[in-house]
Each structure stands twice: as structure tokens, then as C-alpha cells.
Write a protein that holds these residues in place. Structure first.
Motif, PDB file in Angstrom:
ATOM      1  N   ARG A   1       0.862  13.772   0.694  1.00 12.14           N
ATOM      2  CA  ARG A   1       0.706  12.886  -0.475  1.00 12.14           C
ATOM      3  C   ARG A   1      -0.742  12.853  -0.911  1.00 12.14           C
TER       4      ARG A   1
ATOM      5  N   SER B   1      -6.409   0.438  -2.962  1.00 11.48           N
ATOM      6  CA  SER B   1      -4.986   0.099  -2.904  1.00 11.48           C
ATOM      7  C   SER B   1      -4.134   1.273  -3.366  1.00 11.48           C
TER       8      SER B   1
ATOM      9  N   THR C   1      -9.025   5.410   5.975  1.00 10.83           N
ATOM     10  CA  THR C   1      -7.718   6.068   5.927  1.00 10.83           C
ATOM     11  C   THR C   1      -7.713   7.146   7.006  1.00 10.83           C
TER      12      THR C   1
ATOM     13  N   TYR D   1       2.773   9.778   4.747  1.00 10.63           N
ATOM     14  CA  TYR D   1       3.630  10.698   3.994  1.00 10.63           C
ATOM     15  C   TYR D   1       2.906  12.035   3.867  1.00 10.63           C
TER      16      TYR D   1
ATOM     17  N   CYS E   1      -3.948   3.827  -0.671  1.00 16.24           N
ATOM     18  CA  CYS E   1      -3.047   3.435   0.414  1.00 16.24           C
ATOM     19  C   CYS E   1      -1.573   3.503   0.019  1.00 16.24           C
ATOM     20  N   PHE E   2      -1.262   3.085  -1.208  1.00 15.74           N
ATOM     21  CA  PHE E   2       0.152   2.978  -1.593  1.00 15.74           C
ATOM     22  C   PHE E   2       0.280   2.917  -3.106  1.00 15.74           C
TER      23      PHE E   2
ATOM     24  N   SER F   1      -2.250  10.040   6.608  1.00 15.42           N
ATOM     25  CA  SER F   1      -1.271   9.745   5.569  1.00 15.42           C
ATOM     26  C   SER F   1       0.094   9.660   6.230  1.00 15.42           C
TER      27      SER F   1
END
Length: 213
Positions: free
Chosen positions: A201, A124, A193, A198, A127-128, A196
Motif C-alpha cells: 500500500r 493520518s 511507521t 497491507y 496510516c489509514f 505496512s
């Protein structure tokens, strides 16, 4: 360099290009000592830092370095939690940290990160949440495809990891994945994943020495 070292360097160059295409910032370090130096250089002093309990992060000495330099960093030590409620509070603080330190169970030749998790806190945060994520992963965890990654993780990574964590799972007793649904399972969440959203990041340090599981 040995033939394996030369091969790792060539493979890393290609993978770094693939990861850049996926908005990951990636680097190659032949040794764990160089990986430690690179990781330290990426972390801004004064930052709040969390970690996912990675064996790799410990093996390169990054966790010890952060904890020994309390004048430069604030480390959120989730191991200090005395009960489930405190653990939730630690995880919430880590989700808002400046840097999250972790490894990856595997990665593909085309630059995707593949992870299996039990509680889900590690994936988690990947991911964020944390502003930056630093992933330190050894080249021996590279596989051709996502399907190969999950096979590698289930057989090569999870059984010894379950033994390390002293878990009551079939793989900890037999050394083989049993597709279990035990409440102790560390295979509750499967996360790939592929990029990204962003740029930069997620920073990936590829290491030319075997590390972790």
C-alpha cells in the motif's frame, strides 16, 4: 558516478530490502527526473489524488504534472478551501482518495518512516485512508535510528519549514527547536511507521538528490 552517488546507490539497495521486509514497496531513483517518471508510472490513470503539501512532491514536478493532466487524474486541491469547514471537507475527500502523495521527514537505515505533523492530516493519511500512498524522500534524510530521525526533524527540517509556512513559532524566529506548545506548532504528532499492515500500500521512492527539508 561521484563517491556520494555510489554510496547512495549502495545504501538504497540495502534500505529497499529492509522496506520490503516491512511490506513497503520501494524503489531508488538517482535523480528527481527519474523519480518523477517512477511516480507517474505508479499512478493509475483515472485515479483520484490527494497531497499533503510536500515541498519534495513539488520539487520533482509531480504536483504540476498531475494538475496539468486533468484528463487523466482528478486532483483534490485542499488549497481551494475558503474556511475551516471547507478544509475539513477537503481532508475528508482526500482520506478516501486512490493515491496520496507525500514525503517523509526522515527514514531509518532499517526501513522505518518517521514523521512529525501539525494538523495530523498528513500522518493520518499515511496510516489509514487512501488506497495507495506514494512517499518520495531524498537519501539525505536517512538516519541510523528513530531517535536520530526525531532529532534531525526537529533541528534540520522543522525550523526552515516553519519559516516557509510563515508560522509564529520560536523555531521560525531563532532557527532552533524550543519544544514549544504554540498553537502554530507543526510538531503536534510524532509518528513512526515501522511497517505496512497491507503489503505494498505504501510505495517509497528514494531519490539520490537533496529534496525538501
Amino acid at each position: 558516478m561521484t563517491p556520494k552517488e555510489s554510496a547512495y546507490a549502495m545504501q538504497a539497495e540495502r534500505v529497499i530490502g529492509e522496506m520490503k521486509r516491512r511490506n513497503f514497496e520501494a524503489f531508488y531513483c538517482p535523480t528527481k527526473e527519474e523519480a518523477l517518471e517512477k511516480a507517474i508510472s505508479l499512478i493509475e490513470k483515472g485515479s483520484v489524488i490527494g497531497s499533503g503539501g510536500s515541498a519534495t512532491i513539488k520539487e520533482i514536478g509531480l504536483l504540476d504534472y498531475i494538475q496539468e493532466h486533468t484528463e487523466d487524474y482528478t486532483f483534490i486541491d485542499r488549497s481551494l478551501a475558503k474556511n475551516p469547514q471547507e478544509a475539513r471537507e477537503f481532508h475528508a475527500r482526500i482520506a478516501m482518495s486512490d493515491y496520496y502523495l507525500m514525503s517523509s521527514n526522515a527514514f531509518t537505515a532499517d526501513g522505518q518512516l518517521v514523521n512529525i505533523d501539525g494538523n495530523g492530516n498528513r500522518v493520518s493519511n499515511l496510516c489509514f485512508g487512501p488506497a495507495h500512498v506514494i512517499v518520495v524522500v531524498s537519501m539525505n534524510k536517512m538516519v541510523p535510528t528513530v531517535e536520530d530521525a526525531y532529532a534531525r526533524i526537529r533541528q534540520d527540517a522543522c525550523p526552515p519549514n516553519a519559516v516557509r509556512l510563515n508560522l509564529d513559532t520560536p523555531c521560525a524566529k531563532t532557527g532552533f527547536c524550543a519544544e514549544c506548545t504554540s498553537t502554530s506548532s507543526i510538531c503536534a504528532s510524532f509518528v513512526t511507521t515501522r511497517m505496512s499492515r497491507y503489503p505494498d500500500r505504501i510505495k517509497v521512492i528514494l531519490v539520490g538528490e537533496p529534496l525538501g527539508f
